[in-house]
Design an enzyme around this catalytic site. Sequence first.
Site, short mmCIF file in Angstrom:
data_model
loop_
_atom_site.label_atom_id
_atom_site.label_comp_id
_atom_site.label_asym_id
_atom_site.label_seq_id
_atom_site.Cartn_x
_atom_site.Cartn_y
_atom_site.Cartn_z
N GLU A 186 10.28 -35.88 0.61
CA GLU A 186 10.43 -35.88 -0.85
C GLU A 186 11.40 -34.78 -1.25
O GLU A 186 11.34 -33.66 -0.75
CB GLU A 186 9.08 -35.63 -1.54
CG GLU A 186 9.21 -35.58 -3.06
CD GLU A 186 7.90 -35.25 -3.76
OE1 GLU A 186 7.01 -36.12 -3.72
OE2 GLU A 186 7.78 -34.13 -4.29
N ARG A 207 1.22 -41.95 -13.27
CA ARG A 207 0.94 -41.70 -14.68
C ARG A 207 1.80 -40.56 -15.19
O ARG A 207 2.40 -40.62 -16.26
CB ARG A 207 -0.54 -41.37 -14.89
CG ARG A 207 -0.93 -41.25 -16.37
CD ARG A 207 -2.23 -40.50 -16.56
NE ARG A 207 -2.10 -39.07 -16.23
CZ ARG A 207 -3.08 -38.19 -16.32
NH1 ARG A 207 -4.27 -38.57 -16.71
NH2 ARG A 207 -2.86 -36.91 -16.02
#
Length: 286
Positions: A17, A108
Amino acid sequence: MKLSEMHKQKKSVLSFEIFPPKKDHELKNIDKTLEILCELNPDFISVTFGAGGSANHNQTIELAKKIKETYHVEPVVHLTCLCYDRGQIDAFSKELEAEGIQNILALRGDRNPDIPEKDDFAHASDLIQYLKTKGDFCIAAACYPECHPESDSRVDEMRHLKGKVDAGASLLLSQLFFDNNYFYRFVEDCRIAGIDVPVTPGIMPVINASQIKRMVTLCGASLPPRFEKIIHRFETNKEALFDAGMSYALSQVIDLLANDVDGVHLYTMNNPAVARKICEGIRNII
């Protein structure tokens, strides 16, 4: 290639990442990091997504395009939904489709008092379900081996996680943790709950004390006594903490791979030194 296909083709998928640089001069560091990471031939590299504003769209997509076109590695784009409406998600998904980006990590997103929330998506499962109607995307979702900080219980956590998978998530990427036993128990709970998609552990090497304190507060991860001793012993010695933190992370990765996990997802923090140390440590193992 879709992440779901990668997991069908090999046992342990390796991924990293990174996040879009906030300043233009940091772009050079990104290229250095990517060059080092891609030497290990990762299966994919995920790119994080900001909390709000069109600039976050552009930076995330531009970096994903660089990963795909320059380094020929599959990108995965993070996408948050709490502060976006359907129209904005539609525009973003169309742009991803136009660029040939097939994989999305649907989130979210963290609550931010400075950024107003929209009413269209209350949970990541809402975003996942919506994205499945907008294109032929492979959707990944996040999971928390020690429970999401907002979960009421372990049972509640599994119920929400099952909701993400039922909505269309093809795999799960975990938040960081520092005790592998938590992850092993978490995977067992997933299987008991009927969650049968790949579950990939996320590992973050600790290179400074303030970083770990911040991350633990955000994600609710606990610190094993052995790890706490390392931090307390070396927190005032930057070089020593770097070496000790990297060694601890590598020991986690080796143990995970020895236990046949579905993959390993490494949080690099855009740091070339971290990337190189990781690559050197697991080159022959992976």
